[in-house]
Motif scaffolding. Structure first.
Motif, mmCIF file in Angstrom:
data_model
loop_
_atom_site.group_PDB
_atom_site.id
_atom_site.type_symbol
_atom_site.label_atom_id
_atom_site.label_comp_id
_atom_site.label_asym_id
_atom_site.label_seq_id
_atom_site.Cartn_x
_atom_site.Cartn_y
_atom_site.Cartn_z
ATOM 1 N N CYS A 196 37.400 37.988 33.552
ATOM 2 C CA CYS A 196 37.398 36.981 32.476
ATOM 3 C C CYS A 196 36.218 36.025 32.604
ATOM 4 O O CYS A 196 36.012 35.187 31.733
ATOM 5 C CB CYS A 196 38.676 36.164 32.490
ATOM 6 N N ASP A 197 35.486 36.082 33.705
ATOM 7 C CA ASP A 197 34.326 35.190 33.844
ATOM 8 C C ASP A 197 33.228 35.913 34.623
ATOM 9 O O ASP A 197 33.495 36.919 35.287
ATOM 10 C CB ASP A 197 34.719 33.881 34.548
ATOM 11 N N ASP A 198 31.995 35.391 34.507
ATOM 12 C CA ASP A 198 30.866 36.070 35.148
ATOM 13 C C ASP A 198 30.972 36.057 36.673
ATOM 14 O O ASP A 198 30.557 36.992 37.349
ATOM 15 C CB ASP A 198 29.541 35.414 34.718
ATOM 16 N N ALA A 199 31.547 34.985 37.210
ATOM 17 C CA ALA A 199 31.630 34.860 38.671
ATOM 18 C C ALA A 199 32.655 35.825 39.255
ATOM 19 O O ALA A 199 32.667 36.079 40.457
ATOM 20 C CB ALA A 199 31.991 33.429 39.034
ATOM 21 N N GLY A 200 33.544 36.368 38.407
ATOM 22 C CA GLY A 200 34.564 37.298 38.902
ATOM 23 C C GLY A 200 35.712 36.585 39.604
ATOM 24 O O GLY A 200 36.426 37.193 40.407
ATOM 25 N N ASP A 201 35.888 35.279 39.319
ATOM 26 C CA ASP A 201 36.987 34.552 39.967
ATOM 27 C C ASP A 201 38.315 34.722 39.250
ATOM 28 O O ASP A 201 39.373 34.457 39.801
ATOM 29 C CB ASP A 201 36.660 33.042 40.008
ATOM 30 N N LEU A 202 38.220 35.132 37.975
ATOM 31 C CA LEU A 202 39.420 35.184 37.153
ATOM 32 C C LEU A 202 39.469 36.534 36.449
ATOM 33 O O LEU A 202 38.472 36.984 35.914
ATOM 34 C CB LEU A 202 39.304 34.067 36.098
ATOM 35 N N SER A 203 40.649 37.180 36.448
ATOM 36 C CA SER A 203 40.735 38.467 35.735
ATOM 37 C C SER A 203 42.154 38.683 35.238
ATOM 38 O O SER A 203 43.089 38.009 35.662
ATOM 39 C CB SER A 203 40.323 39.612 36.654
ATOM 40 N N LEU A 204 42.290 39.651 34.300
ATOM 41 C CA LEU A 204 43.629 40.078 33.892
ATOM 42 C C LEU A 204 44.167 40.878 35.072
ATOM 43 O O LEU A 204 43.476 41.777 35.569
ATOM 44 C CB LEU A 204 43.547 40.967 32.657
ATOM 45 N N ARG A 205 45.366 40.558 35.521
ATOM 46 C CA ARG A 205 45.815 41.223 36.760
ATOM 47 C C ARG A 205 45.946 42.737 36.545
ATOM 48 O O ARG A 205 46.536 43.181 35.561
ATOM 49 C CB ARG A 205 47.147 40.624 37.230
ATOM 50 N N PRO A 206 45.361 43.520 37.479
ATOM 51 C CA PRO A 206 45.440 44.976 37.327
ATOM 52 C C PRO A 206 46.727 45.548 37.933
ATOM 53 O O PRO A 206 46.991 46.728 37.797
ATOM 54 C CB PRO A 206 44.217 45.472 38.086
ATOM 55 N N HIS A 207 47.477 44.713 38.631
ATOM 56 C CA HIS A 207 48.769 45.149 39.199
ATOM 57 C C HIS A 207 49.647 43.908 39.376
ATOM 58 O O HIS A 207 49.178 42.783 39.186
ATOM 59 C CB HIS A 207 48.579 45.903 40.522
ATOM 60 N N THR A 208 50.923 44.128 39.709
ATOM 61 C CA THR A 208 51.812 42.971 39.899
ATOM 62 C C THR A 208 51.801 42.472 41.345
ATOM 63 O O THR A 208 52.507 41.519 41.677
ATOM 64 C CB THR A 208 53.261 43.323 39.476
ATOM 65 N N SER A 209 50.983 43.110 42.194
ATOM 66 C CA SER A 209 50.979 42.712 43.607
ATOM 67 C C SER A 209 50.606 41.244 43.869
ATOM 68 O O SER A 209 51.046 40.684 44.879
ATOM 69 C CB SER A 209 50.082 43.649 44.413
ATOM 70 N N PRO A 210 49.784 40.579 43.005
ATOM 71 C CA PRO A 210 49.529 39.157 43.283
ATOM 72 C C PRO A 210 50.801 38.318 43.365
ATOM 73 O O PRO A 210 50.810 37.282 44.051
ATOM 74 C CB PRO A 210 48.646 38.700 42.117
ATOM 75 N N VAL A 211 51.878 38.763 42.723
ATOM 76 C CA VAL A 211 53.119 37.974 42.791
ATOM 77 C C VAL A 211 53.698 37.989 44.210
ATOM 78 O O VAL A 211 54.335 37.035 44.648
ATOM 79 C CB VAL A 211 54.163 38.451 41.752
ATOM 80 N N GLN A 212 53.419 39.091 44.955
ATOM 81 C CA GLN A 212 53.811 39.123 46.385
ATOM 82 C C GLN A 212 53.233 37.924 47.113
ATOM 83 O O GLN A 212 53.913 37.254 47.882
ATOM 84 C CB GLN A 212 53.162 40.310 47.087
ATOM 85 N N VAL A 213 51.926 37.704 46.878
ATOM 86 C CA VAL A 213 51.228 36.644 47.606
ATOM 87 C C VAL A 213 51.798 35.279 47.204
ATOM 88 O O VAL A 213 52.069 34.421 48.053
ATOM 89 C CB VAL A 213 49.708 36.691 47.311
ATOM 90 N N ARG A 214 52.002 35.108 45.892
ATOM 91 C CA ARG A 214 52.562 33.828 45.428
ATOM 92 C C ARG A 214 53.956 33.613 46.030
ATOM 93 O O ARG A 214 54.324 32.492 46.372
ATOM 94 C CB ARG A 214 52.618 33.795 43.906
ATOM 95 N N ALA A 215 54.725 34.712 46.172
ATOM 96 C CA ALA A 215 56.069 34.592 46.744
ATOM 97 C C ALA A 215 55.974 34.174 48.214
ATOM 98 O O ALA A 215 56.699 33.279 48.668
ATOM 99 C CB ALA A 215 56.804 35.920 46.617
#
Ligand code: FA5
Length: 339
Positions: free
Chosen positions: A160-179
């Motif tokens: 979503c940005d040139d720096a590559g810091d933000l993207s549409l999540r390609p999997h649900t695994s980031p929720v593991q980390v948030r949990a």
């Protein structure tokens, strides 16, 4: 020209004789319409001697009001008699098809998600949600996938940005980390949701699809616990015991990692759904990598866990015998109305 009184008399006779709403509409047009009798009367005013104009104008309005009142009264009478006839049985055709209300239904993915949520809730899991536009940290870095890790190539991410810091999540695994950041172990979570990948679509690949992430963190969690949970999941979906097998699979955030295959529930000797192998590749899973636990502040010496990433869209295809994943979000009512 016809006098006001004659016009009113003629209109009233016609109105009284009218027996349907359509004929009343016709009479209304004849007398009160743009080209009707009252309009003709008003149009004639400029041609009259000035001393007559006022009275003719005033009477035309009185006439218009009187005709309108007669029309309204007859309209009400007709409505009442139709109602009475229906109530008494006259004019009521019991063979006519009933008026049906069109009701919607839940999307197959929603139905499956709710069923799985109920199943996991009954096993003590918590259902979590996470953002669809996600930080690189949660999408990749905290999952042991650094900026230069080759595993990024297989995820075809929409940045979503040139720096590559933000993207549409390609999997649900980031929720593991948030949990792991939010909850104190031990815990069990599932996180269903949409994922996005910038890839060529075909019958089994869609740019937008659904996964359900699962994670259990506790003491001495082993592959046995993982297999047990997956078998319970499949029994809940297919209402019978489903044989499973594990093959080695590589994901940087689990060690060891597996691909779990289920014995095809549709055949005994091979069919088109399982590609004649009798096994269906259903979900990747594994034991949570110690680095991943450490990065989220959980001591790998004390805690261990398993995680899985169920392809919900794939499971919906199996469950409802859908032969192309693109039907799911295609928005075609003919497809959706079947559920
Ligand atoms: C992953 O996405 C890992 N995050 C899963 C995971 C979680 C592994 C936890 C270990 C521990 P993978 O890229 O294989 O893995 O996708 C998982 C499932 O999502 C696939 O088995 C498939 O069913 C589904 N899937 C992947 N890409 C698509 C797509 N383009 N369209 C439809 N379904 C897809």
């Amino acid at each position: 020209m016809e006098s006001h009184d004659d016009l009113l008399k003629r209109a009233k006779e016609q109105i009284l004789a009218a027996s349907t709403h359509d004929s009343l509409k016709e009479i209304e047009r004849e007398f009160l319409g743009k080209k009707g009798a009252v309009a003709a009367l008003l149009a004639s005013i400029p041609t009259l001697p000035p001393e007559e104009r006022r009275d003719v104008g005033k009477n035309a309005n009185i006439l218009k009001k009187a005709i309108q009142e007669s029309l309204d009264a007859r309209q009400a009478e007709l409505a009442q008699s139709t109602l009475s006839a229906e109530r008494s049985g006259d004019g009521f055709d019991a063979t006519l098809p009933p008026k049906t209300l069109q009701s919607g239904s839940l999307h197959p993915i929603t139905q499956l998600t709710r069923q799985l949520e109920d199943l996991f809730l009954s096993m003590g899991y918590t259902v979590l949600d996470g953002p669809e536009v996600e930080l690189d940290h949660y999408n990749f870095e905290a999952l042991n996938i650094g900026r230069d890790h080759p595993a990024r190539d297989s995820q075809d991410t929409f940045y979503c940005d040139d720096a590559g810091d933000l993207s549409l999540r390609p999997h649900t695994s980031p929720v593991q980390v948030r949990a792991m950041e939010k909850l104190d172990p031990p815990f069990r979570i599932v996180a269903p949701g949409r994922c996005f990948r910038n890839e060529t679509t075909d019958a089994s690949h869609e740019h937008t699809f659904h996964q359900m992430e699962g994670m259990v963190i506790g003491k001495d969690i082993s592959v046995g616990h993982l297999i047990g949970a997956m078998k319970t999941l499949l029994r809940g979906i297919f209402h019978r015991d489903v044989e499973v097998r594990l093959r080695p699979g590589h994901f940087p955030f689990v060690e060891p990692g597996f691909e779990l295959d289920a014995r095809c529930p549709f055949c005994e000797g091979g069919c088109s759904v399982c590609g004649r192998t009798t096994w269906i590749e259903l979900l990747p899973c594994g034991l949570v990598h110690p680095n991943v636990l450490k990065m989220s502040g959980i001591d790998p010496e004390e805690w261990s866990g398993f995680a899985f990433g169920l392809g919900l869209s794939r499971l919906a295809m199996l469950r409802y015998r859908i032969d192309d994943v693109r039907h799911l979000l295609g928005g075609d009512m003919r497809f959706l109305e079947q559920f």
